[in-house]
Design a protein around this motif. Structure first.
Motif, PDB file in Angstrom:
ATOM      1  N   LYS A  48       0.840  -1.202   0.000  1.00  0.00           N
ATOM      2  CA  LYS A  48       0.000   0.000   0.000  1.00  0.00           C
ATOM      3  C   LYS A  48       0.876   1.254   0.000  1.00  0.00           C
ATOM      4  CE  LYS A  48      -4.042   1.969   2.352  1.00  0.00           C
ATOM      5  NZ  LYS A  48      -4.978   1.852   3.496  1.00  0.00           N
ATOM      6  N   ASP A  49       1.970   1.229   0.797  1.00  0.00           N
ATOM      7  CA  ASP A  49       2.933   2.332   0.797  1.00  0.00           C
ATOM      8  C   ASP A  49       3.488   2.554  -0.604  1.00  0.00           C
ATOM      9  OD1 ASP A  49       2.657   2.686   3.515  1.00  0.00           O
ATOM     10  OD2 ASP A  49       4.687   2.058   4.036  1.00  0.00           O
ATOM     11  N   LEU A  50       3.915   1.466  -1.233  1.00  0.00           N
ATOM     12  CA  LEU A  50       4.529   1.568  -2.557  1.00  0.00           C
ATOM     13  C   LEU A  50       3.545   2.117  -3.585  1.00  0.00           C
ATOM     14  CD1 LEU A  50       6.567  -1.765  -2.721  1.00  0.00           C
ATOM     15  CD2 LEU A  50       7.401   0.514  -2.124  1.00  0.00           C
ATOM     16  N   ASP A  51       2.297   1.688  -3.500  1.00  0.00           N
ATOM     17  CA  ASP A  51       1.280   2.174  -4.438  1.00  0.00           C
ATOM     18  C   ASP A  51       1.044   3.670  -4.251  1.00  0.00           C
ATOM     19  OD1 ASP A  51       1.044  -0.362  -5.451  1.00  0.00           O
ATOM     20  OD2 ASP A  51      -0.751  -0.874  -4.285  1.00  0.00           O
ATOM     21  N   PHE A  52       1.008   4.116  -3.005  1.00  0.00           N
ATOM     22  CA  PHE A  52       0.857   5.555  -2.751  1.00  0.00           C
ATOM     23  C   PHE A  52       2.051   6.326  -3.297  1.00  0.00           C
ATOM     24  CE2 PHE A  52       2.048   9.209  -0.207  1.00  0.00           C
ATOM     25  CZ  PHE A  52       0.922  10.015  -0.318  1.00  0.00           C
ATOM     26  N   LEU A  53       3.251   5.830  -3.009  1.00  0.00           N
ATOM     27  CA  LEU A  53       4.460   6.510  -3.464  1.00  0.00           C
ATOM     28  C   LEU A  53       4.534   6.553  -4.988  1.00  0.00           C
ATOM     29  CD1 LEU A  53       6.922   4.974  -0.859  1.00  0.00           C
ATOM     30  CD2 LEU A  53       6.275   7.390  -0.998  1.00  0.00           C
ATOM     31  N   SER A  54       4.128   5.469  -5.649  1.00  0.00           N
ATOM     32  CA  SER A  54       4.153   5.429  -7.121  1.00  0.00           C
ATOM     33  C   SER A  54       3.235   6.484  -7.727  1.00  0.00           C
ATOM     34  CB  SER A  54       3.734   4.044  -7.619  1.00  0.00           C
ATOM     35  OG  SER A  54       4.673   3.069  -7.239  1.00  0.00           O
ATOM     36  N   LYS A  55       2.170   6.789  -7.020  1.00  0.00           N
ATOM     37  CA  LYS A  55       1.211   7.780  -7.511  1.00  0.00           C
ATOM     38  C   LYS A  55       1.769   9.195  -7.434  1.00  0.00           C
ATOM     39  CE  LYS A  55      -3.520   9.454  -6.703  1.00  0.00           C
ATOM     40  NZ  LYS A  55      -4.734   9.308  -5.865  1.00  0.00           N
ATOM     41  N   HIS A  56       2.572   9.476  -6.405  1.00  0.00           N
ATOM     42  CA  HIS A  56       3.015  10.856  -6.161  1.00  0.00           C
ATOM     43  C   HIS A  56       4.502  11.088  -6.416  1.00  0.00           C
ATOM     44  CE1 HIS A  56      -0.844  12.011  -4.371  1.00  0.00           C
ATOM     45  NE2 HIS A  56      -0.852  10.817  -3.816  1.00  0.00           N
ATOM     46  N   PHE A  57       5.271  10.017  -6.582  1.00  0.00           N
ATOM     47  CA  PHE A  57       6.714  10.142  -6.768  1.00  0.00           C
ATOM     48  C   PHE A  57       7.167   9.227  -7.900  1.00  0.00           C
ATOM     49  CE2 PHE A  57       5.847  11.237  -2.397  1.00  0.00           C
ATOM     50  CZ  PHE A  57       6.728  12.275  -2.112  1.00  0.00           C
ATOM     51  N   GLU A  58       8.399   9.435  -8.319  1.00  0.00           N
ATOM     52  CA  GLU A  58       9.031   8.509  -9.257  1.00  0.00           C
ATOM     53  C   GLU A  58      10.162   7.797  -8.542  1.00  0.00           C
ATOM     54  OE1 GLU A  58      11.673   8.695 -13.350  1.00  0.00           O
ATOM     55  OE2 GLU A  58       9.916  10.008 -13.193  1.00  0.00           O
ATOM     56  N   PHE A  59      10.094   6.464  -8.484  1.00  0.00           N
ATOM     57  CA  PHE A  59      11.167   5.692  -7.868  1.00  0.00           C
ATOM     58  C   PHE A  59      12.414   5.767  -8.746  1.00  0.00           C
ATOM     59  CE2 PHE A  59       7.562   3.609  -5.745  1.00  0.00           C
ATOM     60  CZ  PHE A  59       8.035   3.584  -4.437  1.00  0.00           C
ATOM     61  N   ILE A  60      13.563   5.948  -8.124  1.00  0.00           N
ATOM     62  CA  ILE A  60      14.817   6.027  -8.872  1.00  0.00           C
ATOM     63  C   ILE A  60      15.823   5.026  -8.319  1.00  0.00           C
ATOM     64  CG2 ILE A  60      14.574   8.423  -9.633  1.00  0.00           C
ATOM     65  CD1 ILE A  60      16.358   9.255  -7.263  1.00  0.00           C
ATOM     66  N   ASP A  61      16.837   4.715  -9.141  1.00  0.00           N
ATOM     67  CA  ASP A  61      17.910   3.847  -8.671  1.00  0.00           C
ATOM     68  C   ASP A  61      19.093   4.713  -8.234  1.00  0.00           C
ATOM     69  OD1 ASP A  61      19.299   4.617 -10.981  1.00  0.00           O
ATOM     70  OD2 ASP A  61      18.844   2.760 -12.048  1.00  0.00           O
ATOM     71  N   TRP A  62      20.182   4.054  -7.860  1.00  0.00           N
ATOM     72  CA  TRP A  62      21.315   4.774  -7.291  1.00  0.00           C
ATOM     73  C   TRP A  62      21.965   5.724  -8.292  1.00  0.00           C
ATOM     74  CZ3 TRP A  62      22.749   6.549  -2.999  1.00  0.00           C
ATOM     75  CH2 TRP A  62      24.060   6.965  -2.760  1.00  0.00           C
ATOM     76  N   ASP A  63      22.152   5.265  -9.532  1.00  0.00           N
ATOM     77  CA  ASP A  63      22.755   6.131 -10.554  1.00  0.00           C
ATOM     78  C   ASP A  63      21.913   7.370 -10.793  1.00  0.00           C
ATOM     79  OD1 ASP A  63      24.949   4.496 -10.903  1.00  0.00           O
ATOM     80  OD2 ASP A  63      24.091   3.420 -12.614  1.00  0.00           O
ATOM     81  N   ASP A  64      20.601   7.191 -10.844  1.00  0.00           N
ATOM     82  CA  ASP A  64      19.702   8.340 -11.023  1.00  0.00           C
ATOM     83  C   ASP A  64      19.840   9.314  -9.868  1.00  0.00           C
ATOM     84  OD1 ASP A  64      18.721   7.239 -13.354  1.00  0.00           O
ATOM     85  OD2 ASP A  64      16.956   6.352 -12.399  1.00  0.00           O
ATOM     86  N   PHE A  65      19.951   8.773  -8.657  1.00  0.00           N
ATOM     87  CA  PHE A  65      20.065   9.630  -7.477  1.00  0.00           C
ATOM     88  C   PHE A  65      21.369  10.427  -7.498  1.00  0.00           C
ATOM     89  CE2 PHE A  65      21.578  10.341  -3.125  1.00  0.00           C
ATOM     90  CZ  PHE A  65      20.531  11.102  -2.616  1.00  0.00           C
ATOM     91  N   ILE A  66      22.473   9.732  -7.725  1.00  0.00           N
ATOM     92  CA  ILE A  66      23.787  10.377  -7.721  1.00  0.00           C
ATOM     93  C   ILE A  66      23.899  11.408  -8.847  1.00  0.00           C
ATOM     94  CG2 ILE A  66      26.219   9.924  -8.283  1.00  0.00           C
ATOM     95  CD1 ILE A  66      25.598   9.487  -5.360  1.00  0.00           C
ATOM     96  N   ASN A  67      23.316  11.078  -9.995  1.00  0.00           N
ATOM     97  CA  ASN A  67      23.399  11.979 -11.152  1.00  0.00           C
ATOM     98  C   ASN A  67      22.292  13.022 -11.178  1.00  0.00           C
ATOM     99  OD1 ASN A  67      25.715  10.696 -12.264  1.00  0.00           O
ATOM    100  ND2 ASN A  67      24.423   9.050 -13.043  1.00  0.00           N
ATOM    101  N   LYS A  68      21.465  13.024 -10.109  1.00  0.00           N
ATOM    102  CA  LYS A  68      20.382  14.002  -9.968  1.00  0.00           C
ATOM    103  C   LYS A  68      19.490  14.043 -11.207  1.00  0.00           C
ATOM    104  CE  LYS A  68      23.033  16.790  -6.697  1.00  0.00           C
ATOM    105  NZ  LYS A  68      23.606  18.100  -6.351  1.00  0.00           N
ATOM    106  N   LYS A  69      19.033  12.857 -11.575  1.00  0.00           N
ATOM    107  CA  LYS A  69      18.163  12.718 -12.742  1.00  0.00           C
ATOM    108  C   LYS A  69      16.915  13.595 -12.596  1.00  0.00           C
ATOM    109  CE  LYS A  69      15.177   9.416 -15.133  1.00  0.00           C
ATOM    110  NZ  LYS A  69      14.586   8.062 -15.088  1.00  0.00           N
ATOM    111  N   LYS A  70      16.588  14.290 -13.655  1.00  0.00           N
ATOM    112  CA  LYS A  70      15.377  15.107 -13.682  1.00  0.00           C
ATOM    113  C   LYS A  70      14.176  14.198 -13.903  1.00  0.00           C
ATOM    114  CE  LYS A  70      17.271  19.145 -13.122  1.00  0.00           C
ATOM    115  NZ  LYS A  70      17.009  19.915 -11.884  1.00  0.00           N
ATOM    116  N   THR A  71      13.187  14.323 -13.058  1.00  0.00           N
ATOM    117  CA  THR A  71      11.992  13.492 -13.155  1.00  0.00           C
ATOM    118  C   THR A  71      10.756  14.383 -13.224  1.00  0.00           C
ATOM    119  OG1 THR A  71      12.004  13.322 -10.730  1.00  0.00           O
ATOM    120  CG2 THR A  71      12.991  11.506 -11.959  1.00  0.00           C
ATOM    121  N   SER A  72       9.682  13.837 -13.776  1.00  0.00           N
ATOM    122  CA  SER A  72       8.455  14.625 -13.931  1.00  0.00           C
ATOM    123  C   SER A  72       7.764  14.861 -12.590  1.00  0.00           C
ATOM    124  CB  SER A  72       7.495  13.925 -14.898  1.00  0.00           C
ATOM    125  OG  SER A  72       7.197  12.618 -14.438  1.00  0.00           O
ATOM    126  N   LYS A  73       7.974  13.944 -11.658  1.00  0.00           N
ATOM    127  CA  LYS A  73       7.445  14.082 -10.296  1.00  0.00           C
ATOM    128  C   LYS A  73       8.634  14.092  -9.340  1.00  0.00           C
ATOM    129  CE  LYS A  73       4.844  10.368 -10.857  1.00  0.00           C
ATOM    130  NZ  LYS A  73       3.838   9.281 -10.638  1.00  0.00           N
TER     131      LYS A  73
END
Length: 320
Positions: A48-73
């Motif tokens: 249920k947590d994951l479903d809520f988070l998927s609705k309001h956020f974009e899950f990222i992996d480590w490379d995305d985090f370190i490289n500060k990937k631009k996301t729509s949410k």
């Protein structure tokens, strides 16, 4: 009051483009070595947590985090602490099914269940005292304290005095090694390699889960380095480290030294919620296992509290 407002209204006040969440374990079982330390999610609640988070956020992996990937949410990085076996048995299948990355911050000393972390010992002992009248009588004869006082005193034993937990376990004839054998608490070396091959991150959480503000600077650095060396030797992640418990009172001298000694280390993580840190390489995560709050309630409360602290200019952790 926050329940009366949609999360969309709160998300506009989110101070960061990326947040990091921290869990420990997920289980439907009565986990005796954890139940007196913090509340934990059932698999149904976790999904249920994951479903809520998927609705309001974009899950990222480590490379995305370190490289500060631009996301729509706003983006979210999922982390787990302590290397409990439930990550392998319960959590990873859910995350793989949903295509979500996570990092598991582990203590190398407890891999393969050769020894139990001191706080887990405390919870296991308290479970025994609550469930066993004979244990209550033994502790009363030994200490003269009532059960309620005994329980609070066991749970208040700190890292420096952790040997007292072994003494209590011996007195009550609680066989911790046998418990670890029949009820494996932590991930094995084989399971860690499988998780790594499945795409999950494995990283350092200190060697034996100490409370860093009870260690000298030399002890802090030795404990951290020993765990980072283990990560390096086993080809796990060496570019991040998560403090066990808290980074409260850890000074800049530690950060200066650990980053200097480990050029591949990019960031360290605390768990103080939505806050800035005067040390830019130390980033705070949001603990989710708070009472029985949903992830939505936790995040709403964090946003409200951050905005309050910001208004009184106390939204930054300042280090000497």
């Amino acid at each position: 009051m926050s329940k009366n407002f949609s999360f969309d209204q709160f998300s506009k006040l989110l101070p960061f483009e990326s947040i990091i969440l921290v869990y420990h374990l997920v289980s439907d079982n009565d986990v005796k070595h954890v139940k007196h330390l913090f509340p934990y999610r059932s698999p149904k609640q976790f999904e249920k947590d994951l479903d809520f988070l998927s609705k309001h956020f974009e899950f990222i992996d480590w490379d995305d985090f370190i490289n500060k990937k631009k996301t729509s949410k706003p983006s979210v990085l999922l982390t787990f602490d302590d290397g409990y076996r439930e990550f392998y048995d319960i959590i990873s299948p859910i995350l793989l099914r949903k295509g979500i990355f996570a990092i598991n911050y582990i203590n190398p000393k407890f891999i393969d269940n050769n020894e139990m972390m001191w706080r887990n010992k405390a919870s296991l002992i308290v479970s025994g005292i609550i469930e066993n009248k004979n244990f209550q009588d033994k502790m009363f004869e030994w200490t003269g304290n009532k059960s309620k006082d005994i329980i609070s005193s066991v749970l208040s034993i700190n890292f420096k005095d952790k040997h007292q937990l072994d003494e209590i376990a011996d007195h009550l004839e609680i066989d911790i090694k046998n418990y670890l054998k029949t009820n494996p608490v932590y991930l094995t070396a084989e399971q860690l390699q499988k998780l790594k091959n499945d795409g999950f991150g494995i990283a350092s959480h200190g060697w034996d889960h100490p409370l860093y503000n009870q260690l000298s600077l030399i002890e802090q650095l030795e404990n951290t380095q020993k765990s980072l060396d283990h990560m390096n030797e086993n080809h796990f992640m060496i570019d991040s480290f998560a403090f066990p418990f808290t980074d409260h009172l850890v000074k800049n001298q530690f950060f200066d030294s650990v980053f200097s000694q480990n050029p591949d280390l990019r960031v360290t993580f605390g768990a103080a919620g939505l806050k800035l840190d005067s040390n830019e390489k130390n980033i705070q995560r949001i603990p989710i296992e708070i009472r029985n709050y949903s992830v939505e309630e936790v995040l709403k409360n964090e946003i409200i509290y951050y905005q309050f602290l910001k208004n009184i200019k106390k939204n930054m952790i300042k280090r000497s």
